[in-house]
Design an enzyme around this catalytic site. Sequence first.
Site, PDB file in Angstrom:
ATOM      1  N   LYS A  44      -1.344  -0.484 -12.284  1.00  0.00           N
ATOM      2  CA  LYS A  44      -1.163   0.806 -12.344  1.00  0.00           C
ATOM      3  C   LYS A  44       0.439   0.375 -11.215  1.00  0.00           C
ATOM      4  O   LYS A  44       0.736  -0.022 -10.219  1.00  0.00           O
ATOM      5  CB  LYS A  44      -2.100   1.332 -11.120  1.00  0.00           C
ATOM      6  N   GLY A  47       0.452  -1.540  -0.318  1.00  0.00           N
ATOM      7  CA  GLY A  47      -0.269  -0.367   0.019  1.00  0.00           C
ATOM      8  C   GLY A  47       1.006   1.116   0.144  1.00  0.00           C
ATOM      9  O   GLY A  47       0.322   2.507   0.166  1.00  0.00           O
ATOM     10  N   GLU A  85     -10.491  -1.438 -10.043  1.00  0.00           N
ATOM     11  CA  GLU A  85      -8.943  -1.533  -9.577  1.00  0.00           C
ATOM     12  C   GLU A  85      -9.206  -2.974  -8.367  1.00  0.00           C
ATOM     13  O   GLU A  85     -10.345  -3.445  -7.813  1.00  0.00           O
ATOM     14  CB  GLU A  85      -8.820  -0.323  -8.262  1.00  0.00           C
ATOM     15  N   TYR A  95      -3.217  -1.054   6.727  1.00  0.00           N
ATOM     16  CA  TYR A  95      -4.678  -0.579   6.014  1.00  0.00           C
ATOM     17  C   TYR A  95      -5.749  -1.095   7.381  1.00  0.00           C
ATOM     18  O   TYR A  95      -5.242  -2.393   8.368  1.00  0.00           O
ATOM     19  CB  TYR A  95      -5.208  -2.295   5.407  1.00  0.00           C
ATOM     20  N   HIS A 104     -11.719   2.826  -6.870  1.00  0.00           N
ATOM     21  CA  HIS A 104     -10.837   2.525  -6.555  1.00  0.00           C
ATOM     22  C   HIS A 104     -11.507   1.250  -5.275  1.00  0.00           C
ATOM     23  O   HIS A 104     -12.470   1.863  -5.363  1.00  0.00           O
ATOM     24  CB  HIS A 104     -10.845   3.865  -5.286  1.00  0.00           C
ATOM     25  N   ALA A 105     -10.335   0.950  -5.801  1.00  0.00           N
ATOM     26  CA  ALA A 105     -10.171  -0.665  -4.390  1.00  0.00           C
ATOM     27  C   ALA A 105      -9.484  -0.925  -3.506  1.00  0.00           C
ATOM     28  O   ALA A 105      -9.328  -2.124  -3.264  1.00  0.00           O
ATOM     29  CB  ALA A 105     -11.215  -1.197  -5.028  1.00  0.00           C
ATOM     30  N   ASN A 113      -1.452  10.418  -6.327  1.00  0.00           N
ATOM     31  CA  ASN A 113      -1.859  10.323  -4.479  1.00  0.00           C
ATOM     32  C   ASN A 113      -1.443  11.415  -4.050  1.00  0.00           C
ATOM     33  O   ASN A 113      -1.306  11.636  -2.826  1.00  0.00           O
ATOM     34  CB  ASN A 113      -1.158   9.530  -3.446  1.00  0.00           C
ATOM     35  N   ASP A 163     -15.580   6.106  -5.109  1.00  0.00           N
ATOM     36  CA  ASP A 163     -15.114   5.049  -3.768  1.00  0.00           C
ATOM     37  C   ASP A 163     -16.119   4.724  -2.682  1.00  0.00           C
ATOM     38  O   ASP A 163     -16.975   5.857  -3.057  1.00  0.00           O
ATOM     39  CB  ASP A 163     -13.769   5.865  -2.818  1.00  0.00           C
ATOM     40  N   LYS A 178       2.546   3.605  -8.839  1.00  0.00           N
ATOM     41  CA  LYS A 178       3.002   4.375  -7.643  1.00  0.00           C
ATOM     42  C   LYS A 178       3.740   5.396  -8.664  1.00  0.00           C
ATOM     43  O   LYS A 178       4.802   5.062  -8.559  1.00  0.00           O
ATOM     44  CB  LYS A 178       2.967   4.249  -6.169  1.00  0.00           C
ATOM     45  N   ASP A 187      -0.016   7.004 -10.258  1.00  0.00           N
ATOM     46  CA  ASP A 187      -0.727   7.334  -9.940  1.00  0.00           C
ATOM     47  C   ASP A 187      -0.381   7.690  -8.047  1.00  0.00           C
ATOM     48  O   ASP A 187       0.709   7.343  -8.116  1.00  0.00           O
ATOM     49  CB  ASP A 187      -1.311   6.183  -8.885  1.00  0.00           C
ATOM     50  N   GLU A 227      -3.491   9.736 -11.962  1.00  0.00           N
ATOM     51  CA  GLU A 227      -4.098   9.331 -10.797  1.00  0.00           C
ATOM     52  C   GLU A 227      -4.453  10.320 -10.213  1.00  0.00           C
ATOM     53  O   GLU A 227      -2.549  10.532  -9.742  1.00  0.00           O
ATOM     54  CB  GLU A 227      -4.643   8.247 -10.432  1.00  0.00           C
ATOM     55  N   GLU A 272     -10.574   9.192  -5.279  1.00  0.00           N
ATOM     56  CA  GLU A 272     -11.071   8.291  -4.266  1.00  0.00           C
ATOM     57  C   GLU A 272     -11.048   9.115  -3.123  1.00  0.00           C
ATOM     58  O   GLU A 272     -11.475   8.463  -2.250  1.00  0.00           O
ATOM     59  CB  GLU A 272      -9.857   7.165  -3.874  1.00  0.00           C
TER      60      GLU A 272
END
Length: 447
Positions: A219, A25, A382, A35, A351-352, A251, A324, A221, A249, A275, A301
């Site tokens: 995808k 993550g 996702e 998470y 988003h997932a 973020n 989301d 990051k 992405d 993203e 998201e």
Amino acid sequence: MAAADTVTGFEVHDVRFPTSEQLDGSDAMNPDPDYSAAYVVLHTGSGPRGHGLCFTIGRGNDVMAAAIRSLARYVIGRPVPTTAAALAALHHDLTHDSQLRWLGPEKGVMQMAAGAVVNAAWDLAAARAGLPVWEFLAALTPEELVSLVDFRYLSDALTPAEALAILRAAVPGRAERAARLKAEGYPAYTTSPGWLGYDDGKLVRLAKKAVAEGFGQIKLKVGADLDDDKRRMRLARDAVGPGVRIAVDANQRWDVAEAVRWMTALAPYAPHWIEEPTSPDDVLGHAAVRSGQPVKVATGEHVANRVVFKQLLQAGAVDFVQIDAARVSGVNENLAILLLAAKYGVPVCPHAGGVGLCELVQHLAMFDYVAVSGSWEDRVIEYVDQLHDHFSDPVVVERGRYRAPAAPGFSARMKPASIAAHRFPDGPVWRARRSPRSRHGEQEVSA
């Protein structure tokens, strides 16, 4: 009224998973997420319970749990909602408490808390009907669906009449699309290879594995170091070949000018989208990024509510809308966003990434295909291959496609043993970690 027809209890848990230990993550803005889920269970006198959650990344999960708990007064003793009218009334009551609304309004912790409870109510209603949420929603009439939406602040972009026309236009093909969905599944992409904390070897290995498993999109990051991102994009492109899409992405890492510069530099590697290139609240910033460089823009998201989505679409700021399931105030508000996206002709790619989010959002995307947009062209959900084993009805992804859930409800029921093991801070998973408070900066007590 019989106890079986009333919500009799409201249970909230602070559940956390130590994903930061493996950097699962990790991204440029969130380097060490654990998470987590602020998890709510609605009890009735008998029959199924309702399950919902807010996703967080660790610290602050106790705040989310407290916010959810503050909404119990609107639920305990209420008749179990089983109809569109009852679900609309519950959503209204949870989002229109004037004193709690003041904390937003309609954004942030209270909006997410309302969403957890609303989603738990949909889980309960669908379970009572013996249907998965996507089918339960798709069985409602256009008029019932429109009644679920709060059109305040939307009518300059989407009126109830326009929403009704969109939904009525989709009615003739509902049965055919539902059958196709059950036969073929819904297209997916995976973020599992792309966490920023992974080394190059792990990135390449997982990218090749994703292609072998049938995914047509992965995808990565990005956003910490441009040279590193160029190298990682080159490695990923070599690993998957030219025919597989690679989304990236950031973020929310960049200012607008930096986003334009960074994506212009990555454009030769053919990213499918960028993203969250900047603040999720910056509508005009997203529009500037979209017009200033060649890569398509996706966001959503962290978008707080239907109003910001409306503005993103009005401003021509996004190529892909990313709903989301646990960010806005639940199914009802996500329905409003799906209708807005349908009016503006923008694909929805949910988003997932996070515990329970794949389980939830698959229902919304599948409902959109069956009863709103009527299309899955250029649409993907996702998928992150983490923590699904903690749910009673976990997602199933085969050959790069989500299999349509068949079990009644919202796929949100977490296994009691998983809740007990990962309850923070007193569950055995956390007790086993040496001095967890000093490691994670916690000064919390058991919820």
